[in-house]
Design a protein around this motif. Structure first.
Motif, mmCIF file in Angstrom:
data_model
loop_
_atom_site.group_PDB
_atom_site.id
_atom_site.type_symbol
_atom_site.label_atom_id
_atom_site.label_comp_id
_atom_site.label_asym_id
_atom_site.label_seq_id
_atom_site.Cartn_x
_atom_site.Cartn_y
_atom_site.Cartn_z
ATOM 1 N N LEU A 1 0.797 -1.220 0.000
ATOM 2 C CA LEU A 1 0.000 0.000 0.000
ATOM 3 C C LEU A 1 0.831 1.272 0.000
ATOM 4 O O LEU A 1 0.419 2.287 -0.574
ATOM 5 N N LYS B 1 4.585 3.475 -0.418
ATOM 6 C CA LYS B 1 5.863 3.486 -1.118
ATOM 7 C C LYS B 1 6.990 4.087 -0.299
ATOM 8 O O LYS B 1 8.169 3.855 -0.594
ATOM 9 N N ALA C 1 1.132 6.721 0.203
ATOM 10 C CA ALA C 1 0.531 5.623 -0.554
ATOM 11 C C ALA C 1 0.894 5.733 -2.030
ATOM 12 O O ALA C 1 1.178 6.815 -2.553
ATOM 13 N N TYR C 2 0.873 4.578 -2.708
ATOM 14 C CA TYR C 2 1.108 4.576 -4.161
ATOM 15 C C TYR C 2 0.072 5.439 -4.870
ATOM 16 O O TYR C 2 0.352 6.043 -5.908
ATOM 17 N N SER C 3 -1.133 5.489 -4.308
ATOM 18 C CA SER C 3 -2.210 6.241 -4.945
ATOM 19 C C SER C 3 -2.105 7.741 -4.689
ATOM 20 O O SER C 3 -2.838 8.521 -5.297
ATOM 21 N N SER C 4 -1.223 8.144 -3.781
ATOM 22 C CA SER C 4 -1.099 9.569 -3.470
ATOM 23 C C SER C 4 -0.482 10.318 -4.649
ATOM 24 O O SER C 4 0.537 9.874 -5.202
ATOM 25 N N PRO C 5 -1.051 11.433 -5.025
ATOM 26 C CA PRO C 5 -0.458 12.211 -6.121
ATOM 27 C C PRO C 5 0.881 12.814 -5.682
ATOM 28 O O PRO C 5 1.080 13.141 -4.512
ATOM 29 N N GLU D 1 -8.945 -7.478 -13.167
ATOM 30 C CA GLU D 1 -9.692 -6.450 -12.443
ATOM 31 C C GLU D 1 -10.943 -7.048 -11.798
ATOM 32 O O GLU D 1 -11.286 -6.708 -10.659
#
Length: 400
Positions: A53, A55, A73-77, A242
Motif C-alpha cells: 500500500l 511506497k 501511498a502509491y495512490s497519493s499524487p 480487475e
C-alpha cells in the motif's frame, strides 16, 4: 570524536538490536545531538518501503513541535512541493549527495521554495544528504531503497564545521539503523501479505521446516467465484484480473475486516480461517464468519449495481462454512513450502461450497457450524453426501 558522539553511536546500535521503532530512534538521536551541542531545530528522515500500500515513510522531528510520522501511498499524487524540494534533488543520482544552504545568507531560497519558508521561520542553516541501502547507488536511489535526511538549525551563526562533521558522522549510523528496521518491516509486510498474519508470524518465528504443524480449531471459509473459467476464456486478461480483484476485495476483504485470516487464493477461490481462541471460543468465531459472509454479499451487491461498461456480468460466488480441527503448518517440497491448513475439515468446507451450485443457495454450512450460531438465520436443506465423506451430512443454508 567526542565521547558523547561515540555514546550516541553505541546507543543507536543497542536500540536497533532491541527493535526500537524508527520514530523513537530518530527522536532519541535528535535529543542526544541537541544535548551534545548540535543546535538542531528540525530533522526529517525519509525511507522507501516495500509494502503493498505504501511506497515511503518520513519522520519529522521538530524541537518545538515534537515528532510527526507520515506514510505515502502509491495512490497519493506527487505534490509540487516534493518535486521542487531539496530532498527530491539530493535523491537524484546525478546530483551532489549533499546540499548545504546557509539560509542567513539567502542560499538556496530561490531554488527551493521550502528553504524560503524555513528562512522566514528563523532558520539560519540547512543541510541535506542521502545514503543508499544497496549498490549500485543509482539503482538503489531510483527504487528509493535508501535514506534521505535534512537537518536545520536556528543558531545565529548556523552550523559550525564541527557540528556538520558530527552530523556527517552520525547520519550513516542512523541510516544503517533505518535499513535494519526497514528490512525487518519488509519481511513482516511480505510474510503477512503473502501468507497471512498468523502464518507469516509463525514463519518469521522459525516454523519453516516441512512437516511442522500445529493442530488448531478453526472456522474454515471457502468461497469460489462463479463462471470464472468461461469468463477467463473470453475476457481480455487485464479485465479478468480487475474482476478477480473486485471479487477478492469483497470476499477476502470481508474476512480480514471481521478478524479472519486469508490463507490462500486458489485461482478464484478464497481459503480462510477464523481461529477459535480467546473469549467466546467457537461461537464467537462462527459469528465473525457469518458477519463476514453477510458483508461480502453486501459488497458484491454494491459492485454489481455499478459495473464498468467493459464487464457487465454480475459477480456471483458460493461459500462453504465449517468448523473443526485442522492441521496448520508447512506442506510442499523442501525447496518450496506453503503454510496452510489441511485435513478433513478443510476438504469438507470445499465440498460444501461445491454443493451451493446444486442446491442453488450461495452460502452453505455444516451441522457443526450451524449449531454454533442463531438457528433462525439458517434454512435446513436436508442431508447430503459430500464427496469423500461416507455418510450423508445435514446441510444448512444462510438466509441472506
Amino acid at each position: 570524536m567526542t565521547d558523547w558522539v561515540q555514546e550516541a553511536s553505541d546507543w543507536l546500535v543497542d536500540e536497533t538490536l532491541r527493535g526500537t521503532r524508527a520514530d523513537r530512534l530518530v527522536r532519541g538521536l535528535c535529543e542526544k545531538m541537541a544535548e551534545g551541542g548540535v543546535p538542531l531545530v528540525r530533522v526529517q528522515i525519509a525511507c522507501g518501503l516495500l509494502h503493498p500500500l505504501f511506497k515511503a515513510f518520513s519522520i519529522c522531528w521538530n524541537r518545538d513541535e515534537g515528532l510527526v510520522r507520515d506514510r505515502f501511498a502509491y495512490s497519493s499524487p506527487t505534490s509540487e512541493a516534493w518535486l521542487v524540494s531539496p530532498l527530491k534533488a539530493v535523491l537524484d543520482p546525478g546530483e551532489n549527495p549533499e546540499i548545504r544552504a546557509r539560509l542567513k545568507l539567502g542560499e538556496g531560497i530561490n531554488q527551493f521554495p521550502v528553504l524560503k519558508e524555513f528562512k522566514e521561520r528563523g532558520y539560519t542553516d540547512y543541510y541535506c544528504t542521502r545514503k543508499a541501502f544497496t549498490w549500485p547507488e543509482e539503482t538503489a536511489l531510483a527504487n528509493m531503497d535508501g535514506c534521505i535526511a535534512s537537518f536545520a538549525t536556528d543558531a545565529p551563526d548556523g552550523f559550525t564545521d564541527r557540528c556538520l562533521a558530527t552530523i556527517r558522522r552520525l547520519f550513516p549510523r542512523l541510516a544503517v539503523a533505518m535499513k535494519t528496521l526497514v528490512r525487518e518491516g519488509t519481511a513482516q509486510n511480505l510474510a503477512s501479505t503473502y501468507l497471512g498474519s498468523q502464518a507469516g508470524e509463525r514463519v518469521l518465528n522459525g516454523r519453516i521446516r516441512r512437516g511442522e504443524y500445529d493442530k488448531i480449531q478453526a472456522v474454515v471459509w471457502y468461497s469460489d467465484m462463479r463462471q470464472s473459467t468461461e469468463l477467463a476464456d473470453r475476457m481480455p486478461p487485464e479485465l479478468f484480473i480487475e474482476r478477480l480483484n473486485r471479487y477478492f476485495e469483497c470476499t477476502a476483504g470481508a474476512v480480514l475486516d471481521h478478524g479472519g485470516e486469508v490463507l490462500r487464493f486458489i485461482g478464484d477461490a478464497v481459503l480462510a480461517i477464523f481461529p477459535i481462541n480467546g473469549p467466546g471460543g467457537a461461537e464467537r468465531a462462527s459469528r465473525m464468519a457469518v458477519a463476514a459472509a453477510r458483508d461480502a454479499f453486501r459488497h458484491v451487491e454494491r459492485i454489481n449495481a455499478n459495473l464498468p461498461k467493459e464487464d457487465l456480468v454480475p459477480i456471483r460466488f458460493g461459500l462453504g462454512l465449517h468448523v473443526g480441527d485442522v492441521m496448520f503448518g508447512n506442506i510442499g517440497v523442501p525447496e518450496r513450502l506453503e503454510f496452510s491448513v489441511i485435513g478433513a475439515c478443510a476438504n469438507e468446507t470445499a465440498r460444501l461450497e461445491d454443493l451451493t451450485k446444486t442446491l442453488d443457495r450461495p452460502v452453505l454450512a455444516s451441522d457443526a457450524f450451524a449449531n454454533l450460531v442463531d438457528n433462525s438465520d439458517w434454512d435446513p436443506m436436508g442431508s447430503h453426501r459430500l464427496r469423500g465423506v461416507s455418510e450423508p451430512q445435514p446441510i444448512y443454508a444462510l438466509v441472506l
